[in-house]
Design a protein around this motif. Structure first.
Motif, mmCIF file in Angstrom:
data_model
loop_
_atom_site.group_PDB
_atom_site.id
_atom_site.type_symbol
_atom_site.label_atom_id
_atom_site.label_comp_id
_atom_site.label_asym_id
_atom_site.label_seq_id
_atom_site.Cartn_x
_atom_site.Cartn_y
_atom_site.Cartn_z
ATOM 1 N N ILE A 63 37.490 41.777 49.862
ATOM 2 C CA ILE A 63 37.756 41.857 48.402
ATOM 3 C C ILE A 63 36.743 43.032 47.852
ATOM 4 C CG2 ILE A 63 35.695 40.532 48.277
ATOM 5 C CD1 ILE A 63 36.821 38.921 45.456
ATOM 6 N N ALA A 66 32.899 42.630 44.250
ATOM 7 C CA ALA A 66 31.989 41.597 44.201
ATOM 8 C C ALA A 66 31.018 41.900 45.154
ATOM 9 C CB ALA A 66 33.084 40.178 45.063
ATOM 10 N N LEU A 71 36.119 37.491 50.501
ATOM 11 C CA LEU A 71 36.140 36.487 50.254
ATOM 12 C C LEU A 71 36.625 35.306 51.520
ATOM 13 C CD1 LEU A 71 36.118 34.685 47.261
ATOM 14 C CD2 LEU A 71 38.937 35.104 47.508
ATOM 15 N N LYS A 97 40.854 41.999 44.281
ATOM 16 C CA LYS A 97 39.543 42.481 43.804
ATOM 17 C C LYS A 97 39.334 40.886 42.539
ATOM 18 C CE LYS A 97 42.066 47.147 42.686
ATOM 19 N NZ LYS A 97 41.869 47.895 41.782
ATOM 20 N N ALA A 98 37.709 41.377 42.485
ATOM 21 C CA ALA A 98 37.148 40.324 41.839
ATOM 22 C C ALA A 98 37.581 40.640 40.559
ATOM 23 C CB ALA A 98 36.150 40.621 41.903
ATOM 24 N N PRO A 99 37.348 39.560 39.443
ATOM 25 C CA PRO A 99 36.634 38.263 39.949
ATOM 26 C C PRO A 99 37.734 37.354 40.665
ATOM 27 C CG PRO A 99 37.359 38.413 37.380
ATOM 28 C CD PRO A 99 37.928 39.903 38.384
ATOM 29 N N VAL A 100 37.416 36.258 41.023
ATOM 30 C CA VAL A 100 38.262 35.180 41.738
ATOM 31 C C VAL A 100 37.860 34.066 41.837
ATOM 32 C CG1 VAL A 100 39.287 34.297 44.134
ATOM 33 C CG2 VAL A 100 39.220 36.809 43.984
ATOM 34 N N LYS A 101 38.733 32.851 41.320
ATOM 35 C CA LYS A 101 38.235 31.182 41.166
ATOM 36 C C LYS A 101 38.143 30.603 42.282
ATOM 37 C CE LYS A 101 36.682 31.812 36.801
ATOM 38 N NZ LYS A 101 35.030 31.972 37.145
ATOM 39 N N ALA A 119 41.499 30.364 47.961
ATOM 40 C CA ALA A 119 40.055 30.786 47.686
ATOM 41 C C ALA A 119 39.585 30.004 48.143
ATOM 42 C CB ALA A 119 39.921 31.820 46.323
ATOM 43 N N ASP A 122 34.404 30.684 44.579
ATOM 44 C CA ASP A 122 33.970 31.439 43.112
ATOM 45 C C ASP A 122 33.414 33.161 43.830
ATOM 46 O OD1 ASP A 122 35.273 30.150 40.916
ATOM 47 O OD2 ASP A 122 33.296 29.080 40.891
ATOM 48 N N LEU A 123 34.212 34.566 42.935
ATOM 49 C CA LEU A 123 33.786 35.565 43.318
ATOM 50 C C LEU A 123 33.537 36.631 42.109
ATOM 51 C CD1 LEU A 123 33.281 36.565 46.744
ATOM 52 C CD2 LEU A 123 31.333 36.096 45.582
ATOM 53 N N ASN A 124 32.756 36.930 40.861
ATOM 54 C CA ASN A 124 33.163 37.586 39.969
ATOM 55 C C ASN A 124 32.619 38.708 40.411
ATOM 56 O OD1 ASN A 124 33.056 35.222 38.403
ATOM 57 N ND2 ASN A 124 30.834 34.821 38.221
#
Length: 124
Positions: A63, A66, A71, A97-101, A119, A122-124
């Motif tokens: 990812i 982040a 991730l 690519k971030a973001p991911v929920k 996922a 979460d990753l911002n």
């Protein structure tokens, strides 16, 4: 005609008892007897393990953007055990690519198995 039987043993993981279940099958692979299970779940588990074992898979994907470089992901439902390595190869190719929920689909319908890679955080 031969009466050669195949016998395989499994430790059932469907409840805390952990029964040792024995599956006996004929030379064509047809189950003829299941022994050792203390409940119906053991019978179901042994049949599936003998005929078509499935497993859950967890891994990580690359990812960008982040706070960490990988991730954590998991699959949405179990897959045939013999597809595990192929799925891992596909997962390792993924770059997102971030973001991911949590719960976002990272790979949809991996290998045509009707299973998504999702996922695990979460990753911002």
């Amino acid at each position: 005609m031969s009466n050669h039987l195949t016998e395989r043993k499994f430790i059932c993981i469907m409840c805390p008892i952990g029964c040792e279940v024995t599956v006996k099958a004929d030379e064509k692979g047809n189950i003829i007897e299941i022994l050792g299970n203390k409940c119906e779940k053991g019978d179901v588990y042994a049949r599936e393990e003998f005929t078509s074992p499935k497993r859950f898979l967890t891994s990580t994907v690359a990812i960008e953007g982040a706070s960490i470089s990988r991730l954590p992901v998991r699959i949405s439902s179990p897959i045939p055990k013999d597809k595990m390595l192929d799925c891992m190869r596909e997962i390792q190719k993924a770059k997102i690519k971030a973001p991911v929920k949590l719960g976002d689909k990272i790979i949809e319908n991996i290998l045509g198995l009707e299973v998504d890679v999702i996922a695990s955080r979460d990753l911002n």
